[in-house]
Design a protein around this motif. Structure first.
Motif, mmCIF file in Angstrom:
data_model
loop_
_atom_site.group_PDB
_atom_site.id
_atom_site.type_symbol
_atom_site.label_atom_id
_atom_site.label_comp_id
_atom_site.label_asym_id
_atom_site.label_seq_id
_atom_site.Cartn_x
_atom_site.Cartn_y
_atom_site.Cartn_z
ATOM 1 N N GLU A 164 0.836 -1.203 0.000
ATOM 2 C CA GLU A 164 0.000 0.000 0.000
ATOM 3 C C GLU A 164 0.873 1.257 0.000
ATOM 4 O O GLU A 164 0.603 2.217 -0.731
ATOM 5 C CB GLU A 164 -0.926 0.018 1.220
ATOM 6 N N GLN A 165 1.908 1.252 0.828
ATOM 7 C CA GLN A 165 2.788 2.427 0.909
ATOM 8 C C GLN A 165 3.538 2.647 -0.402
ATOM 9 O O GLN A 165 3.696 3.795 -0.850
ATOM 10 C CB GLN A 165 3.781 2.268 2.062
ATOM 11 N N MET A 166 4.000 1.576 -1.011
ATOM 12 C CA MET A 166 4.674 1.704 -2.304
ATOM 13 C C MET A 166 3.749 2.315 -3.347
ATOM 14 O O MET A 166 4.164 3.174 -4.146
ATOM 15 C CB MET A 166 5.173 0.345 -2.785
ATOM 16 N N LEU A 167 2.505 1.887 -3.354
ATOM 17 C CA LEU A 167 1.550 2.439 -4.309
ATOM 18 C C LEU A 167 1.302 3.922 -4.046
ATOM 19 O O LEU A 167 1.231 4.727 -4.981
ATOM 20 C CB LEU A 167 0.235 1.654 -4.245
ATOM 21 N N ALA A 168 1.168 4.280 -2.769
ATOM 22 C CA ALA A 168 0.944 5.689 -2.429
ATOM 23 C C ALA A 168 2.112 6.554 -2.892
ATOM 24 O O ALA A 168 1.920 7.623 -3.500
ATOM 25 C CB ALA A 168 0.719 5.835 -0.924
ATOM 26 N N ASP A 169 3.328 6.102 -2.626
ATOM 27 C CA ASP A 169 4.510 6.877 -3.008
ATOM 28 C C ASP A 169 4.657 6.940 -4.527
ATOM 29 O O ASP A 169 5.014 7.985 -5.088
ATOM 30 C CB ASP A 169 5.758 6.260 -2.386
ATOM 31 N N THR A 170 4.382 5.816 -5.202
ATOM 32 C CA THR A 170 4.511 5.784 -6.659
ATOM 33 C C THR A 170 3.471 6.667 -7.323
ATOM 34 O O THR A 170 3.768 7.363 -8.304
ATOM 35 C CB THR A 170 4.387 4.330 -7.161
ATOM 36 N N SER A 171 2.258 6.672 -6.794
ATOM 37 C CA SER A 171 1.211 7.498 -7.395
ATOM 38 C C SER A 171 1.511 8.984 -7.248
ATOM 39 O O SER A 171 1.066 9.798 -8.065
ATOM 40 C CB SER A 171 -0.147 7.177 -6.760
ATOM 41 N N PHE A 172 2.288 9.340 -6.233
ATOM 42 C CA PHE A 172 2.693 10.741 -6.042
ATOM 43 C C PHE A 172 3.734 11.140 -7.076
ATOM 44 O O PHE A 172 3.750 12.280 -7.556
ATOM 45 C CB PHE A 172 3.256 10.927 -4.635
ATOM 46 N N ALA A 173 4.597 10.186 -7.437
ATOM 47 C CA ALA A 173 5.725 10.503 -8.320
ATOM 48 C C ALA A 173 5.445 10.229 -9.796
ATOM 49 O O ALA A 173 6.156 10.750 -10.668
ATOM 50 C CB ALA A 173 6.951 9.692 -7.882
ATOM 51 N N HIS A 174 4.427 9.412 -10.093
ATOM 52 C CA HIS A 174 4.177 8.989 -11.478
ATOM 53 C C HIS A 174 2.679 9.039 -11.782
ATOM 54 O O HIS A 174 1.851 9.027 -10.867
ATOM 55 C CB HIS A 174 4.703 7.561 -11.698
ATOM 56 N N PRO A 175 2.315 9.048 -13.080
ATOM 57 C CA PRO A 175 0.890 9.070 -13.450
ATOM 58 C C PRO A 175 0.239 7.703 -13.305
ATOM 59 O O PRO A 175 -0.110 7.035 -14.284
ATOM 60 C CB PRO A 175 0.933 9.541 -14.905
ATOM 61 N N LEU A 176 0.101 7.259 -12.071
ATOM 62 C CA LEU A 176 -0.547 5.988 -11.763
ATOM 63 C C LEU A 176 -1.441 6.211 -10.550
ATOM 64 O O LEU A 176 -0.972 6.702 -9.518
ATOM 65 C CB LEU A 176 0.502 4.902 -11.466
ATOM 66 N N ASN A 177 -2.723 5.922 -10.689
ATOM 67 C CA ASN A 177 -3.581 5.974 -9.506
ATOM 68 C C ASN A 177 -3.981 4.557 -9.105
ATOM 69 O O ASN A 177 -3.876 3.615 -9.892
ATOM 70 C CB ASN A 177 -4.789 6.900 -9.688
ATOM 71 N N TYR A 178 -4.390 4.415 -7.855
ATOM 72 C CA TYR A 178 -4.600 3.067 -7.326
ATOM 73 C C TYR A 178 -5.789 3.053 -6.378
ATOM 74 O O TYR A 178 -6.225 4.080 -5.844
ATOM 75 C CB TYR A 178 -3.345 2.573 -6.585
ATOM 76 N N CYS A 179 -6.285 1.855 -6.152
ATOM 77 C CA CYS A 179 -7.286 1.622 -5.112
ATOM 78 C C CYS A 179 -6.849 0.411 -4.311
ATOM 79 O O CYS A 179 -6.653 -0.676 -4.873
ATOM 80 C CB CYS A 179 -8.661 1.384 -5.714
ATOM 81 N N ALA A 180 -6.643 0.598 -3.019
ATOM 82 C CA ALA A 180 -6.353 -0.507 -2.104
ATOM 83 C C ALA A 180 -7.650 -0.908 -1.421
ATOM 84 O O ALA A 180 -8.268 -0.093 -0.723
ATOM 85 C CB ALA A 180 -5.307 -0.092 -1.070
ATOM 86 N N LEU A 181 -8.056 -2.136 -1.647
ATOM 87 C CA LEU A 181 -9.278 -2.656 -1.038
ATOM 88 C C LEU A 181 -8.895 -3.600 0.088
ATOM 89 O O LEU A 181 -8.239 -4.616 -0.142
ATOM 90 C CB LEU A 181 -10.125 -3.374 -2.088
ATOM 91 N N ARG A 182 -9.288 -3.233 1.300
ATOM 92 C CA ARG A 182 -8.932 -4.020 2.483
ATOM 93 C C ARG A 182 -10.065 -4.991 2.791
ATOM 94 O O ARG A 182 -11.121 -4.605 3.295
ATOM 95 C CB ARG A 182 -8.661 -3.095 3.676
ATOM 96 N N TYR A 183 -9.812 -6.265 2.491
ATOM 97 C CA TYR A 183 -10.835 -7.284 2.653
ATOM 98 C C TYR A 183 -10.979 -7.692 4.107
ATOM 99 O O TYR A 183 -9.998 -7.796 4.838
ATOM 100 C CB TYR A 183 -10.490 -8.567 1.894
ATOM 101 N N PHE A 184 -12.207 -8.033 4.460
ATOM 102 C CA PHE A 184 -12.450 -8.717 5.717
ATOM 103 C C PHE A 184 -12.533 -10.221 5.382
ATOM 104 O O PHE A 184 -11.674 -10.715 4.653
ATOM 105 C CB PHE A 184 -13.648 -8.098 6.432
ATOM 106 N N ASN A 185 -13.457 -10.994 5.862
ATOM 107 C CA ASN A 185 -13.417 -12.453 5.641
ATOM 108 C C ASN A 185 -14.193 -12.825 4.385
ATOM 109 O O ASN A 185 -15.424 -12.774 4.374
ATOM 110 C CB ASN A 185 -13.967 -13.187 6.862
ATOM 111 N N VAL A 186 -13.468 -13.217 3.357
ATOM 112 C CA VAL A 186 -14.077 -13.530 2.065
ATOM 113 C C VAL A 186 -14.569 -14.975 2.079
ATOM 114 O O VAL A 186 -13.879 -15.880 2.550
ATOM 115 C CB VAL A 186 -13.060 -13.321 0.928
#
Length: 340
Positions: free
Chosen positions: A158-180
């Motif tokens: 999640e942190q890597m995605l946040a940092d990368t989206s700040f530096a590059h044209p990439l947006n993301y969605c982190a979905l935090r699952y409960f019990n699937v």
């Protein structure tokens, strides 16, 4: 917004698309008309879980040359990332495996996305990033304090995605699952892993005679019946959330999202087992066992953010229905294994 224009349904690569949740995401994308391909090394995934008309690349997300070829051949513009290791006790015993499979390989995948201009990234995260929260229901702003390498490996990504989206044209969605839990209502896919630890999977196996009993880990929790309470979400509702999240990322390329995926209500272990008994008209043998380290009393999602952000309306938020679909898949899986 309930959908996006067909011309904006870009090609999607699903990592781990031959696994449990990934295969349901493939079905949801395909049903909604998205071009989709799969990469899976088939160590825990199954070739039969990928529809015949969906391209399957057998390989590893750490293979930069393979990713480059897939992106070129498929015109990939979005990733749904499910590939990884998920067994919490194993992560404690073998942390380096989890930091490699879940964190190092995710870094390689993110780097490939940046290099090739893949601009949208849906990440399969987990409520394990919260550790043992002091309060329940759990919001996305609850402190992230993982208590095992599995949770840490996901939080690092999640942190890597946040940092990368700040530096590059990439947006993301982190979905935090409960019990699937559960399986595709049409029985096209389901939980197929041998020796799986998910309670509903274990319980339906026991109900069908594939296990002798079900262990109940801890009966002295601060809950109404003394057993742990969890928020169970149907895998098809979860897959639908991924498709809607991708549409949201495309509609607003400058924004990224982090959201819980659950129903906002919980059932205890004994309530789940009672529901399986009721659904199957069979009494499962229950073995009372000591608590497992790190299991919270109750873990329930606050799902107000996802409901506020996406037009997500769960279609299978009924425990008996979840169990019915899991049972139907378990029976079909027995037939599949006889044929292979």
């Amino acid at each position: 917004m309930t959908d996006i224009d067909a011309t904006r349904k870009c090609p999607v690569l699903v990592t781990g698309g031959a696994g449990y949740i990934g295969s349901h995401a493939v079905l949801a994308l395909k049903d909604a008309g998205w071009p989709v391909a799969v990469i899976d090394n088939l160590t825990t995934g199954f070739r039969f879980a990928v529809p015949d008309d969906v391209p399957l690349y057998e390989g590893d997300i750490e293979d930069a040359a393979l990713l480059s070829r897939i992106f070129s051949e498929q015109g990939t513009r979005a990733i749904m990332h499910f590939a990884g290791s998920i067994v919490v006790p194993e992560s404690v015993e073998n942390p380096l495996k989890y930091y490699h499979n879940n964190t190092v390989k995710s870094r390689a995948l993110i780097e490939a996305c940046v290099k090739h201009g893949v601009q949208h990234f849906i990440f399969s995260s987990t409520a394990a990033t919260y550790g043992i929260p002091e309060d329940s229901p759990v919001t996305e702003d609850t402190p992230r304090q993982p208590i095992n390498p599995y949770g840490w490996s996901k939080l690092m990504t999640e942190q890597m995605l946040a940092d990368t989206s700040f530096a590059h044209p990439l947006n993301y969605c982190a979905l935090r699952y409960f019990n699937v839990a559960g399986a595709d209502p049409q029985a096209r896919s389901g939980q197929s892993t041998a020796g799986a630890t998910h309670l509903i999977k274990v319980a339906v196996e026991a109900a069908l005679g594939k296990r002798e009993n079900v262990s109940v880990f801890g009966t002295d929790y601060d809950t109404p019946d003394g057993t742990g309470v969890r928020d169970y979400i149907h895998v098809s509702d979860l897959a639908a959330a991924h498709v809607l999240a991708l549409a949201a990322l495309i509609a607003n390329p400058s924004a990224s999202l982090t959201m819980n995926c659950g129903y906002g209500r919980g059932f205890s272990v004994l309530e789940v087992l009672d529901a399986v008994d009721r659904t199957t008209n069979h009494t499962i043998t229950r073995i009372m066992a000591p608590r497992r380290a790190g299991d919270p009393d109750s873990l329930i999602s606050d799902n107000s953010r996802i409901k506020r952000t996406l037009p997500w309306k769960p279609q299978h938020a009924d425990l008996d229905e979840i169990i019915t679909h899991a049972l139907a898949w378990e029976r079909k899986l027995s037939e599949i294994r006889k044929e292979t």
